[in-house]
Scaffold this active site. Structure first.
Site, PDB file in Angstrom:
ATOM      1  CD  GLU A  40      -3.686  -6.177   3.771  1.00 42.17           C
ATOM      2  OE1 GLU A  40      -3.754  -6.881   2.730  1.00 42.17           O
ATOM      3  OE2 GLU A  40      -2.880  -5.233   3.879  1.00 42.17           O
TER       4      GLU A  40
ATOM      5  CD  GLU B 159      -2.962  -1.082   2.282  1.00 40.91           C
ATOM      6  OE1 GLU B 159      -2.482  -1.368   3.391  1.00 40.91           O
ATOM      7  OE2 GLU B 159      -4.160  -0.798   2.116  1.00 40.91           O
TER       8      GLU B 159
END
Ligand code: NAD
Length: 696
Positions: free
Chosen positions: A125, A105
């Site tokens: 995730e 990210e």
């Protein structure tokens, strides 16, 4: 303390280096350091562009696990990434190792990404019951398109650098020195307008909801119990119509809400539980292990054949011994067939099959086992035969060889006692089919030497298994608990339920298969055999056992393999069988039981309470070392839904006083088999959980 992030000007390029061993986790000092180094780079008049790189073995791969569950200390990652995103000079992220989760990210918040050829990029995730919470769901679809982004986010699996380049996730693969390559790349883009992922719309066809709709339909089937995958699709969908900054805000809210869900808590519990299972209390991690360069297996039946394959797959040459030539030929043919079917289904190259088969040697002579570093016995489940075999092994095995039994129920200490080296003996309890099932119970006998136990655990890892240490008792941890709730399931049939009722409830709870479907798959005869054994050894005044399973076995309805068991089978489809219903009703009548309607709720409470009460006993007796080990065993060996975190974690979530109340109610109604475990009673009274026993 010096900051783990440094800034150095190299020619016209400012280099920001993260150096936070071992894995450059994005803990608070790193986040603060990143912002400071970025400010320094932006203020540095001589720097025309910036490179973000990491020292050591990897680019950051996500959060610092030590910060899990604690209030975040600003700047949070989301803010750090926004700062990079708003930079007024080109920033090139240079990736190596694994750029995962928050790390990827962060890289997507930079203007450019370059990577070493061995780098792997991903957003894992989902594996923790979460979605990316720092822009991942908004930036990834903008760079690679909605469908591929959904694929990466929903699988959580990383992709290699080459695939990332092809997808457009990175701008260049850099052979040779990564920093030098990244600096050269940065110098080449100084004059370009700053590209930002947030501004990109080239992959977003307006209102193209087809891939989202398709994924939702797929998830409704493949992951109907799971919350995070649905949220991930919702989040990705925002790229179509929610302004970027607003979408980032909502993504973060979704992420924070998911952190609090039982499913994510369960997934995080399993993450730690898997790692903890590798530790054996009282045996330090640095205990030396015996080297295993060659192996032998006794018996080439269902388990022996499978265990032989496990060794060959791990690159360990293995000699397999059988009782006679016919059995040996049958065993080796079975092994060959197993590999052939992988080749036929395109799962293995013929050369690979040949290489693996080349590691396997059959024999009828115990003398051929003399060189093996580890010997695993998988002959019939019969104490006399096991003793005979271990006495022979004792005379031929080389000094220092690890001697293991794969027994499911027999006393490992009794087996070890026939040898002159009981310290070298332990149980290695594989599950069927051995090459596929991840669970390995490593059974520590009274005499097992610490070094031998450590070797068993380490061998499990070499074989690609999740090895869990357990103590000696009938059925060890997994089967002992399973036999307890299997008994309860059968007693429910006598009282009024039918196999399909019990199985439906268990499937709805999240198990891949109901109890009776599982018995039919494993073989009704196998359970019958265990029951016969149990009958011989149980005290005279013990509670009566049900006879339904016995009667089904006596009809030679052994389950799927004979086309009928608790169900009848059309192909692999289980169908309720009126003949079985009649048999069950007849048993109730014989026992004078008035059949009643048993609610789904009662079925579930009976099974769960039986599981948890027995699990607590297993802990009390020190057969399992930690509640989380029982969870690991159930998830990897018995299909217990990982998203529920395992039976003991589930019990904590339900609340131990409630579980205890169920156990006490069933104790009053159904007798001594429901005697509450003293550990369960104590924890419930003290307002504690099983987790409290683990110190976390
Ligand atoms: P199996 O009947 O399929 O295989 C046993 C094999 O051992 C046979 O091929 C037999 O010829 C051979 N054998 C018997 N006596 C021998 C001797 N003296 N020397 C050499 N070989 C001999 O049985 P299985 O299901 O593979 O079970 C083997 C062991 O594994 C048992 O202890 C069982 O409890 C345990 N186990 C079974 C399972 C399962 O699901 N089947 C799971 C875990 C553990």
């Amino acid at each position: 303390m010096p900051s783990p992030v440094s800034y150095t000007l190299k020619g016209k390029v400012g280099v920001i280096t993260v150096d936070n061993p071992p894995v450059n986790a994005l803990g608070h000092p790193v986040r603060a350091g990143l912002v400071a180094a970025l400010d320094q780079g932006l203020a540095d008049k001589q720097a025309e562009a910036l490179v973000l790189i990491a020292a050591g073995r990897t680019f950051p791969s996500g959060a610092d696990v030590r910060e899990f569950g604690k209030p975040p200390i600003p700047p949070i990652l989301f803010e750090v990434i926004n700062r990079f995103d708003a930079a007024t000079k080109p920033v090139v992220a240079a990736l190596h190792g694994t750029a995962l989760g928050g790390g990827l990210e962060l890289a997507m918040g930079c203007n450019y990404r370059v990577a070493a050829p061995g780098a792997r990029l991903g957003l894992p995730e989902i594996k923790l019951g979460l979605i990316p919470g720092a822009g991942g769901t908004q930036r990834l679809p903008r760079v690679i398109g909605i469908e591929p982004a959904l694929g990466m986010i929903l699988s959580g699996d990383p992709i290699p650098a080459a695939a990332a380049k092809q997808a457009g996730l990175i701008d260049a693969v850099i052979d040779g020195d990564l920093e030098a390559g990244a600096i050269a790349f940065a110098e080449g883009v100084v004059a370009q307008p700053l590209p930002r992922i947030r501004d990109r719309t080239d992959h977003l066809a307006k209102d193209d909801r087809a891939p989202l709709t398709a994924k939702r339909a797929e998830l409704a089937k493949s992951a109907k119990h799971l919350v995070a995958p649905q949220r991930a699709v919702d989040a990705v969908e925002m790229v179509l119509d929610v302004p970027f900054d607003e979408a980032l805000k909502r993504e973060r809210e979704m992420f924070l809400a998911l952190v609090e869900t039982p499913q994510s808590k369960a997934a995080r519990h399993v993450f730690f539980a898997d790692r903890e299972a590798a530790r054996v209390p009282g045996i330090p991690a640095e205990t030396p292990t015996r080297t295993v360069k060659s192996a032998a297996v006794l018996g080439a039946g269902t388990m022996g054949g499978g265990i032989t394959i496990c060794f060959a797959n791990a690159g360990i040459p293995v000699t397999v011994l059988e009782a006679d030539a016919k059995a040996l030929e049958r065993g080796l043919a079975g092994i060959r067939k197993n590999y052939d079917s992988l080749v036929e289904r395109g799962r293995m190259k013929p050369e690979e099959r040949d290489a693996r088969l080349g590691r396997i040697k059959g024999t009828l002579s115990f003398d051929d086992l003399a060189g093996a570093d580890v010997i695993v016995e998988a002959v019939f489940e019969d104490m006399a035969i096991k003793k005979e075999v271990f006495s022979k092994l004792d005379t031929v095995a080389k000094p220092g060889a690890v001697l293991a039994t794969n027994t499911s129920t027999l006393d490992v200490d009794e087996i070890a006692a026939v040898t002159k080296r009981p310290g070298d003996v332990l149980g290695l309890h594989f599950f069927s089919p051995a090459p596929i099932m991840r669970l390995l119970e490593v059974v520590r006998g009274k005499a097992t030497a610490p070094e031998v136990m450590a070797s068993g655990m380490s061998l499990g890892k070499t074989l690609g298994k999740t090895a869990v240490p357990v103590g000696v008792c009938f059925g060890f941890v997994g089967n002992r608990i399973m036999l307890r709730y299997a008994l309860e399931a059968e007693l429910l049939l006598e009282e009024g339920a039918l196999p399909q009722d019990v199985d439906r409830v268990l499937r709805e709870f999240g198990l891949p298969m109901g109890m009776f479907g599982m018995v039919d798959l494993a073989g009704v005869d196998v359970f019958y055999f265990i029951r016969q054994h149990e009958m011989k050894h149980r005290p005279k005044d013990a509670e009566r056992l049900p006879r339904i399973l016995d009667r089904i076995a006596q009809q030679k309805r052994y389950g799927q393999k004979t086309g009928a068991g608790f169900y009848r089978y059309e192909g692999r489809t289980a169908l309720p069988d009126p003949a079985i219903e009649a048999l069950i009703v007849e048993e109730s009548k014989r026992l004078g039981i008035n059949r009643r309607t048993i609610s789904d709720d009662e079925i579930l409470r009976r099974i769960v309470a039986a599981m948890v009460n027995e699990g607590a006993r297993v802990l009390e007796e020190n057969i399992a070392y930690r509640p989380s080990d029982i969870d690991v065993i159930y998830i990897h060996g018995f299909g217990f839904p990982a998203w529920r975190g395992g039976p003991m974690f589930h019990a904590d979530l339900v609340g131990l006083p409630k579980i205890l109340a169920d156990v006490e109610e069933f104790h009053r109604r159904h007798g001594e088999r429901w005697k509450p475990s003293s550990l369960l009673a104590r924890l419930a009274a003290e307002g504690k959980s099983f987790a409290s026993l683990q110190g976390r």
